[in-house]
Enzyme design. Structure first.
Site, PDB file in Angstrom:
ATOM      1  N   SER A 251       0.828  -1.206   0.000  1.00 41.63           N
ATOM      2  CA  SER A 251       0.000   0.000   0.000  1.00 41.63           C
ATOM      3  C   SER A 251       0.872   1.269   0.000  1.00 41.63           C
ATOM      4  CB  SER A 251      -0.964  -0.044   1.190  1.00 41.63           C
ATOM      5  OG  SER A 251      -1.968   0.926   1.065  1.00 41.63           O
TER       6      SER A 251
ATOM      7  N   ASP B 137     -10.787  -5.042  -2.712  1.00 39.60           N
ATOM      8  CA  ASP B 137      -9.970  -4.043  -2.028  1.00 39.60           C
ATOM      9  C   ASP B 137     -10.719  -2.713  -2.058  1.00 39.60           C
ATOM     10  OD1 ASP B 137      -8.050  -2.197  -1.210  1.00 39.60           O
ATOM     11  OD2 ASP B 137      -6.407  -3.279  -2.173  1.00 39.60           O
TER      12      ASP B 137
ATOM     13  N   HIS C 207      -8.296  -5.321   1.451  1.00 39.10           N
ATOM     14  CA  HIS C 207      -7.031  -4.597   1.522  1.00 39.10           C
ATOM     15  C   HIS C 207      -6.134  -5.110   2.655  1.00 39.10           C
ATOM     16  CE1 HIS C 207      -4.468  -1.208   0.486  1.00 39.10           C
ATOM     17  NE2 HIS C 207      -4.362  -0.893   1.763  1.00 39.10           N
TER      18      HIS C 207
END
Length: 403
Positions: free
Chosen positions: A173, A348, A379
């Site tokens: 991320s 996600d 996620h």
């Protein structure tokens, strides 16, 4: 009008203090909840080293190292650097223990594992001159600084200590954002990374599915103005209202409050009941979230709002003063020639899968594109899912072995 604002500010402060005091009375019900990163690695009987890294602009960052696995003492081990997501730290790569946490999985596969924690997080709240609790200047940074200062400092330090010319890198991320900033702004570092694994690449964030993330992206200007008014510089530190709330609602998997904990996570990251490990929620809440600067936080939602990958937006006048142009400069991802593997998922809610086509077309040297074969994979599942080993880590290990 001014008196009403002052009264509201005082009332908000009083309510926050009362709530924090109330929430903080309840402690996470997990035997490892009080351990720091070093202690939890030791708890699982792995060797650990703690290193301090100083950036060019004076931030003192912490690198945790797991030099080898519990049974494999081979000296010829491949160094790999892992960098966490927003509001996370090195903690999120180790706290689920052997066979589940990525750092331990990599260690047992013969890697020399280095875990970075960027500036402002729980484990990297130091500076050569500034005090994070007293000096607002400590928090005067965006995601840009993570890519041009923090990550390069980590890379150089690992290369020096391991006497290698290049290393593997995995970003999750925000960790992918830092890499692509570094690659576009400091291209000399591209030769120092032999292979980059991107878990949920987050530099194109258009149309997030999460209603909370979408709201923040659409209203970042109002959010910034409100928090500036209350003189916030740090958000989501370990002792603030939200962190205390999460510890409160997540403190016990058998508590009636646990559903509040679960739905708070799911409303941000996506619903994934089958992969959720409820027993670990109290432990996760003990150390996550772990702090972020206001400007860093706002920068993420600027990127989500615009749909483009660019430097911090100071507004027209501020941009003219800072950059010499009305709009913030874009990061040129096409300059990143390092072999990159992209790992993404359908569910996600923070990084909409619809952005992946653009990611794959923009990054010039994508050697692997892998969609996790589970429709509910969200996620957080990239690090936390019950079956993340079979669904993702085994694929990663195979890809790493090719480089």
């Amino acid at each position: 009008m001014v008196s009403k604002i002052i009264s509201f500010s005082i009332l908000t402060l009083i309510v926050s203090i009362v709530l924090i005091n109330y929430f903080s009375r309840v402690k996470p019900n997990h035997p490892l909840a009080d351990l720091n990163v070093q202690e939890i690695i030791q708890e699982y009987n792995y060797p650990v080293e703690v290193h301090n890294v100083v950036t060019e602009d004076g931030y003192i960052l912490t690198l945790h190292r797991i030099p080898h696995g519990r049974g494999n003492l081979s000296r010829k081990r491949k160094p790999i650097l892992l960098l966490h997501g927003l509001l996370q730290s090195a903690w999120d790569f180790v706290h689920l223990g052997p066979n589940q946490s990525l750092a331990f999985v990599l260690s047992e596969e013969g890697y020399d594992v280095w875990l970075g924690s960027v500036r402002g997080t729980t484990w990297s709240r130091n500076h050569t001159n500034l005090d994070p609790d007293k000096d607002a200047a400590f928090w005067n940074y965006t995601i840009h600084e993570l890519g041009v200062y923090d990550l390069p400092a980590f890379v150089d330090y690992v290369l020096e200590k391991t006497e290698q010319k290049s290393i593997h890198y995995l970003g999750y991320s925000q960790g992918t954002i830092a890499f692509f900033i570094m690659g576009s702004e400091k291209t000399d570092y591209l030769s120092k990374i032999k292979f980059m694994a991107a878990f949920s690449p987050a530099f194109f964030l258009k149309d997030p599915i999460s209603p909370i993330v979408k709201f923040l992206a659409n209203n970042w200007r109002s959010l910034q103005g409100l928090l500036n008014f209350f003189n916030y510089r740090e958000l989501f530190g370990r002792g603030d209202l939200f962190s205390s709330y999460m510890k409160f609602v997540c403190h016990d998997e058998n508590s009636v409050l646990i559903n509040l904990c679960i739905h708070t996570h799911f409303s941000i990251f996506g619903y994934s009941y089958d992969e959720l490990n409820k027993s670990m929620l109290p432990l996760t809440a003990a150390n996550t979230p772990c702090g972020v600067s206001l400007k860093q936080f706002v920068h993420v939602f600027q990127i989500a709002d615009s749909g483009d990958f660019h430097r911090y937006d100071f507004g027209t006048e501020g941009n003219l003063e800072k950059y010499g142009q009305e709009q913030p400069p874009h990061y040129d991802v096409s300059r990143v020639t390092t072999p990159v593997a992209i790992y993404y998922s359908s569910n996600d809610w923070a990084v909409n899968i619809n952005n992946m086509d653009r990611v794959l077309k923009t990054v010039p040297n994508v050697v692997k594109s892998y969609k996790v074969p589970l429709e509910d994979f969200n996620h957080l599942d990239f690090l936390y899912a019950k079956h993340v080993g079979d669904l993702l880590f085994n694929v990663l290990l195979d890809d790493l072995s090719k480089y």
